[in-house]
Design a protein around this motif. Structure first.
Motif, PDB file in Angstrom:
ATOM      1  N   GLN A 106       0.717  -1.118   0.112  1.00 48.91           N
ATOM      2  CA  GLN A 106       0.065   0.094   0.005  1.00 48.91           C
ATOM      3  C   GLN A 106       1.120   1.175   0.044  1.00 48.91           C
ATOM      4  O   GLN A 106       0.444   2.416  -0.217  1.00 48.91           O
ATOM      5  CB  GLN A 106      -1.012  -0.020   1.313  1.00 48.91           C
ATOM      6  CG  GLN A 106      -1.831  -1.190   1.339  1.00 48.91           C
ATOM      7  CD  GLN A 106      -2.672  -1.470   2.669  1.00 48.91           C
ATOM      8  OE1 GLN A 106      -2.390  -0.600   3.714  1.00 48.91           O
ATOM      9  NE2 GLN A 106      -3.615  -2.181   2.592  1.00 48.91           N
ATOM     10  N   ALA A 107       2.155   1.037   0.366  1.00 52.77           N
ATOM     11  CA  ALA A 107       2.988   2.297   0.166  1.00 52.77           C
ATOM     12  C   ALA A 107       3.113   2.858  -1.090  1.00 52.77           C
ATOM     13  O   ALA A 107       3.369   2.340  -2.001  1.00 52.77           O
ATOM     14  CB  ALA A 107       4.184   1.854   0.980  1.00 52.77           C
ATOM     15  N   GLU A 108       3.395   4.188  -1.038  1.00 50.34           N
ATOM     16  CA  GLU A 108       3.609   5.018  -2.259  1.00 50.34           C
ATOM     17  C   GLU A 108       5.273   4.852  -2.768  1.00 50.34           C
ATOM     18  O   GLU A 108       6.012   4.799  -2.008  1.00 50.34           O
ATOM     19  CB  GLU A 108       3.322   6.523  -1.986  1.00 50.34           C
ATOM     20  CG  GLU A 108       2.003   6.817  -1.845  1.00 50.34           C
ATOM     21  CD  GLU A 108       1.049   6.414  -3.058  1.00 50.34           C
ATOM     22  OE1 GLU A 108       1.509   6.747  -3.962  1.00 50.34           O
ATOM     23  OE2 GLU A 108      -0.153   6.158  -3.023  1.00 50.34           O
ATOM     24  N   SER A 109       5.147   4.569  -4.186  1.00 49.93           N
ATOM     25  CA  SER A 109       6.513   4.357  -4.641  1.00 49.93           C
ATOM     26  C   SER A 109       7.090   5.792  -4.816  1.00 49.93           C
ATOM     27  O   SER A 109       6.803   6.774  -4.466  1.00 49.93           O
ATOM     28  CB  SER A 109       6.294   4.168  -6.286  1.00 49.93           C
ATOM     29  OG  SER A 109       5.719   2.591  -6.202  1.00 49.93           O
ATOM     30  N   VAL A 110       8.727   5.617  -4.652  1.00 48.41           N
ATOM     31  CA  VAL A 110       9.567   6.788  -4.824  1.00 48.41           C
ATOM     32  C   VAL A 110      10.275   6.807  -6.272  1.00 48.41           C
ATOM     33  O   VAL A 110      10.687   5.889  -6.844  1.00 48.41           O
ATOM     34  CB  VAL A 110      10.778   6.456  -3.782  1.00 48.41           C
ATOM     35  CG1 VAL A 110      11.715   7.570  -3.851  1.00 48.41           C
ATOM     36  CG2 VAL A 110      10.175   6.420  -2.428  1.00 48.41           C
ATOM     37  N   GLU A 111      10.192   7.838  -6.791  1.00 47.17           N
ATOM     38  CA  GLU A 111      10.524   8.247  -8.074  1.00 47.17           C
ATOM     39  C   GLU A 111      12.334   7.881  -7.824  1.00 47.17           C
ATOM     40  O   GLU A 111      12.855   8.269  -7.028  1.00 47.17           O
ATOM     41  CB  GLU A 111      10.324   9.710  -8.493  1.00 47.17           C
ATOM     42  CG  GLU A 111      10.974  10.045  -9.833  1.00 47.17           C
ATOM     43  CD  GLU A 111      10.643  11.480 -10.323  1.00 47.17           C
ATOM     44  OE1 GLU A 111      11.130  11.957 -11.527  1.00 47.17           O
ATOM     45  OE2 GLU A 111      10.398  12.285  -9.339  1.00 47.17           O
ATOM     46  N   VAL A 112      12.834   7.629  -9.157  1.00 48.26           N
ATOM     47  CA  VAL A 112      14.245   7.379  -9.387  1.00 48.26           C
ATOM     48  C   VAL A 112      14.629   8.316 -10.331  1.00 48.26           C
ATOM     49  O   VAL A 112      14.105   8.339 -11.522  1.00 48.26           O
ATOM     50  CB  VAL A 112      14.595   5.955  -9.913  1.00 48.26           C
ATOM     51  CG1 VAL A 112      16.273   5.915 -10.052  1.00 48.26           C
ATOM     52  CG2 VAL A 112      14.222   4.860  -8.647  1.00 48.26           C
ATOM     53  N   LEU A 113      15.405   9.335 -10.022  1.00 51.62           N
ATOM     54  CA  LEU A 113      15.821  10.510 -10.891  1.00 51.62           C
ATOM     55  C   LEU A 113      16.941  10.108 -11.622  1.00 51.62           C
ATOM     56  O   LEU A 113      17.825   8.974 -11.359  1.00 51.62           O
ATOM     57  CB  LEU A 113      16.547  11.875  -9.920  1.00 51.62           C
ATOM     58  CG  LEU A 113      15.443  12.359  -9.231  1.00 51.62           C
ATOM     59  CD1 LEU A 113      16.008  13.566  -8.529  1.00 51.62           C
ATOM     60  CD2 LEU A 113      14.160  12.714  -9.809  1.00 51.62           C
ATOM     61  N   SER A 114      17.225  10.625 -13.071  1.00 54.15           N
ATOM     62  CA  SER A 114      18.071   9.954 -14.036  1.00 54.15           C
ATOM     63  C   SER A 114      18.814  11.163 -14.638  1.00 54.15           C
ATOM     64  O   SER A 114      18.342  12.179 -14.604  1.00 54.15           O
ATOM     65  CB  SER A 114      17.243   9.445 -15.132  1.00 54.15           C
ATOM     66  OG  SER A 114      18.107   8.811 -16.104  1.00 54.15           O
ATOM     67  N   ALA A 115      20.060  11.022 -14.908  1.00 58.28           N
ATOM     68  CA  ALA A 115      20.912  12.008 -15.713  1.00 58.28           C
ATOM     69  C   ALA A 115      20.474  11.794 -17.221  1.00 58.28           C
ATOM     70  O   ALA A 115      20.902  12.812 -17.691  1.00 58.28           O
ATOM     71  CB  ALA A 115      22.396  11.346 -15.553  1.00 58.28           C
ATOM     72  N   SER A 116      19.741  11.144 -17.644  1.00 57.96           N
ATOM     73  CA  SER A 116      19.071  10.919 -18.910  1.00 57.96           C
ATOM     74  C   SER A 116      18.033  10.588 -19.147  1.00 57.96           C
ATOM     75  O   SER A 116      17.233  10.045 -18.135  1.00 57.96           O
ATOM     76  CB  SER A 116      20.082  10.138 -19.687  1.00 57.96           C
ATOM     77  OG  SER A 116      19.827   8.625 -19.413  1.00 57.96           O
ATOM     78  N   PRO A 117      16.941  10.739 -20.263  1.00 57.10           N
ATOM     79  CA  PRO A 117      15.806  10.469 -20.423  1.00 57.10           C
ATOM     80  C   PRO A 117      15.431   8.705 -19.914  1.00 57.10           C
ATOM     81  O   PRO A 117      14.098   8.484 -19.630  1.00 57.10           O
ATOM     82  CB  PRO A 117      15.500  10.872 -21.901  1.00 57.10           C
ATOM     83  CG  PRO A 117      16.337  11.574 -22.256  1.00 57.10           C
ATOM     84  CD  PRO A 117      17.535  11.410 -21.474  1.00 57.10           C
ATOM     85  N   SER A 118      16.461   7.903 -20.307  1.00 58.08           N
ATOM     86  CA  SER A 118      16.444   6.644 -20.193  1.00 58.08           C
ATOM     87  C   SER A 118      16.022   6.484 -18.679  1.00 58.08           C
ATOM     88  O   SER A 118      16.837   6.740 -17.660  1.00 58.08           O
ATOM     89  CB  SER A 118      17.446   5.697 -20.860  1.00 58.08           C
ATOM     90  OG  SER A 118      18.715   6.179 -19.792  1.00 58.08           O
ATOM     91  N   ARG A 119      15.031   5.195 -18.462  1.00 58.37           N
ATOM     92  CA  ARG A 119      14.829   4.836 -17.178  1.00 58.37           C
ATOM     93  C   ARG A 119      15.851   3.596 -16.646  1.00 58.37           C
ATOM     94  O   ARG A 119      16.393   2.844 -17.455  1.00 58.37           O
ATOM     95  CB  ARG A 119      13.644   4.346 -16.866  1.00 58.37           C
ATOM     96  CG  ARG A 119      12.519   5.434 -16.977  1.00 58.37           C
ATOM     97  CD  ARG A 119      11.231   4.630 -16.507  1.00 58.37           C
ATOM     98  NE  ARG A 119      10.114   5.866 -16.705  1.00 58.37           N
ATOM     99  CZ  ARG A 119       8.799   5.561 -16.285  1.00 58.37           C
ATOM    100  NH1 ARG A 119       8.320   4.268 -16.291  1.00 58.37           N
ATOM    101  NH2 ARG A 119       7.978   6.559 -16.445  1.00 58.37           N
ATOM    102  N   PRO A 120      16.531   3.393 -15.418  1.00 59.51           N
ATOM    103  CA  PRO A 120      17.199   2.442 -14.925  1.00 59.51           C
ATOM    104  C   PRO A 120      16.613   1.268 -15.284  1.00 59.51           C
ATOM    105  O   PRO A 120      15.357   0.951 -15.051  1.00 59.51           O
ATOM    106  CB  PRO A 120      17.666   2.730 -13.577  1.00 59.51           C
ATOM    107  CG  PRO A 120      16.469   3.517 -13.145  1.00 59.51           C
ATOM    108  CD  PRO A 120      15.836   4.144 -14.221  1.00 59.51           C
TER     109      PRO A 120
END
Length: 494
Positions: free
Chosen positions: A216-230
């Motif tokens: 039920q916990a909210e997810s945490v965004e992962v910031l990126s140095a580029s448009p690509s997601r990890p």
């Protein structure tokens, strides 16, 4: 089962490994091949005291540099630190080598936590021991019960399921352990393949465990140095799919852990732990439970290997005896009454058909001419030398009405170029299959936030299956392969 096609397609197209987010109980850093941070979770200030934006593009903080030393270069290589000093407290650290050479660093709590002050404390851990040598299927089944009971007692979770995948992809609960808080039982129930899409199965197979302390916990965004997601394929912190979040909620499950059951480098099932409140285990506890599962798997695989060797020896002796009979009788035609009867008994079939390129022999139940034509075309449409079906009416195109519902088909090319075909037939048997809810009823609500969601009911639902034969035994494919090796004797007609 005819699960809604749109639901299956939506599940398979969900790029779970590219969610761009993690679960909030930990933090994530991703390094490139020159040890620069390419991705950082937004909650890193709680762990390092530094904003994630400042970390992206920067070198790894000095406090973590020693944590990645010694990591292997192969994809999937792992390091674990259970109590790494960081700021004013210790954290657990999991370091993994990604598929593109990147370094994935997960910062995790060093201690177990229930997330519920009234929940019982974590039971004391017991050292894992090797399982005794299994000598029968009965002992293997009993060991599954022992395993899930031990995992429940040592984890403090409310329900533990031993979930095995069937040949068609559906799953079945073979063992279950429940606490007093767990209502109802899933033991013996089946679940459709769509409940665990193939894309999710591939992720389970690549990781030692999958933990969801609080769905039920909210997810945490992962910031990126580029448009690509990890690529988070090897990251246990990977966020929970919205579909899976709803699935867990519909089951009443808040916290979960899954351990893969592997056979010949493929996912054969899962051990699933369920909790009805948030519950998290620290890495040492997870490793202990995973070690217990692996030790069980080693004992089971050793038993299955011994069973296969014994079966192979037995089959070879029986096939050799039949080969000699063909020779002694002067050809297959004279020996066929005994050969046909033996094949039916060996494979527990209702009938057998054998075409050695010189003649067609049958014994007992057999395919009618139109049905035979459809089956042969179906066999020829696939490069495989063997086919196993429990429902020809569903799997074989243009299959007419026939007494034959299930079929084993094997083909081998003889030295003189002839094709030898063996068809073993079973008639229809009406079956009752117990499912965990009606698998044909996912919830579809085009106006909702998630247009396609899993079904809401997991109550026992019984399907009457028509057009199926009784299931073929698990060792059937091995027998067919062995038969192909020794089938040249059946090519003799005189």
């Amino acid at each position: 089962m005819n699960v809604t096609r749109g639901f299956i397609d939506a599940c398979e197209q969900e790029a779970l490994h590219l969610s761009g987010a993690i679960q909030p109980h930990g933090a994530l850093l991703v390094l490139d091949n020159v040890a620069r941070i390419t991705h950082a979770s937004r909650n890193l200030p709680e762990w390092l005291g530094v904003e994630a934006e400042q970390l992206v593009g920067a070198p790894l903080p000095e406090s973590l540099q020693d944590a990645i030393k010694g990591l292997g270069d192969a994809s999937g290589a792992r390091l674990a630190h259970d109590a790494w000093p960081l700021a004013d407290h210790d954290v657990a650290i999991a370091v993994t080598r990604g598929d593109e050479g990147q370094v994935l660093i997960e910062l995790l709590p060093a201690e177990d936590s229930d997330g519920d002050e009234e929940a019982p404390s974590t039971p004391s851990r017991r050292e894992s021991a090797s399982w005794p040598t299994f000598r029968s299927d009965t002992e293997v089944a009993a060991s599954r019960e022992t395993l899930v009971t031990q995992l429940r007692d040592e984890s403090g979770f409310d329900r533990v399921l031993f979930y095995a995948f069937l040949p068609g992809g559906d799953g079945e609960v073979l063992a279950e352990a429940r606490s007093e808080a767990a209502e109802g039982s899933y033991l013996g129930l089946r679940f459709p393949a769509s409940d665990i899409p193939q894309i999710a199965r591939e992720l389970y197979a690549r990781n030692p465990w999958r933990t969801i302390p609080n769905a039920q916990a909210e997810s945490v965004e992962v910031l990126s140095a580029s448009p690509s997601r990890p690529d988070l394929s090897l990251v246990d912190l990977r966020s929970v799919s919205p579909v899976h979040r709803l699935y867990m909620a519909n089951m009443g499950v808040v916290g979960a852990i899954s351990f893969p059951l592997m056979t010949a480098n493929r996912l054969a099932g899962l051990i699933s732990l369920h909790a009805y409140r948030p519950r998290r285990l620290a890495p040492p506890a997870l490793r202990q439970l995973a070690d217990k599962v692996k030790r069980y798997e080693l004992a089971r695989r050793d038993y299955e290997t011994r069973q296969r060797m014994e079966l192979t020896d037995t089959i070879e002796r029986r096939f050799d005896a039949m080969s000699r009979e063909v020779i002694d009788e002067g050809g297959l035609e004279a020996a066929w009454p005994n050969i046909g009867r033996w094949l039916r008994e060996e494979f527990a079939a209702d009938g057998v058909m054998l075409d050695n390129g010189l003649g067609l022999y049958s014994d007992g139940l057999h395919l009618e001419p139109e049905a035979l034509e459809a089956v042969l075309a179906w066999c020829d449409s696939d490069a495989s030398s063997t086919r196993i079906s429990e429902s020809l009416s569903r799997e074989c195109p243009d299959m007419p009405l026939s007494e034959v519902a299930g079929l084993l088909a094997s083909e081998v090319t003889l030295e003189d170029g002839r094709r030898l075909r063996l068809l073993l037939c079973r008639r229809e048997e009406v079956q009752e299959v117990a499912w965990g809810g009606n698998p044909d009823k996912p919830t579809e609500n085009p106006s909702g936030e998630h247009p396609i969601a899993p079904r809401r009911s997991f109550e026992r639902w019984v399907e009457q299956r028509l057009g199926y034969s009784r299931p073929w035994p698990a060792n059937t494919h091995l027998k067919l392969l062995k038969l192909r090796v020794l089938a040249s004797a059946f090519g003799r007609d005189e």
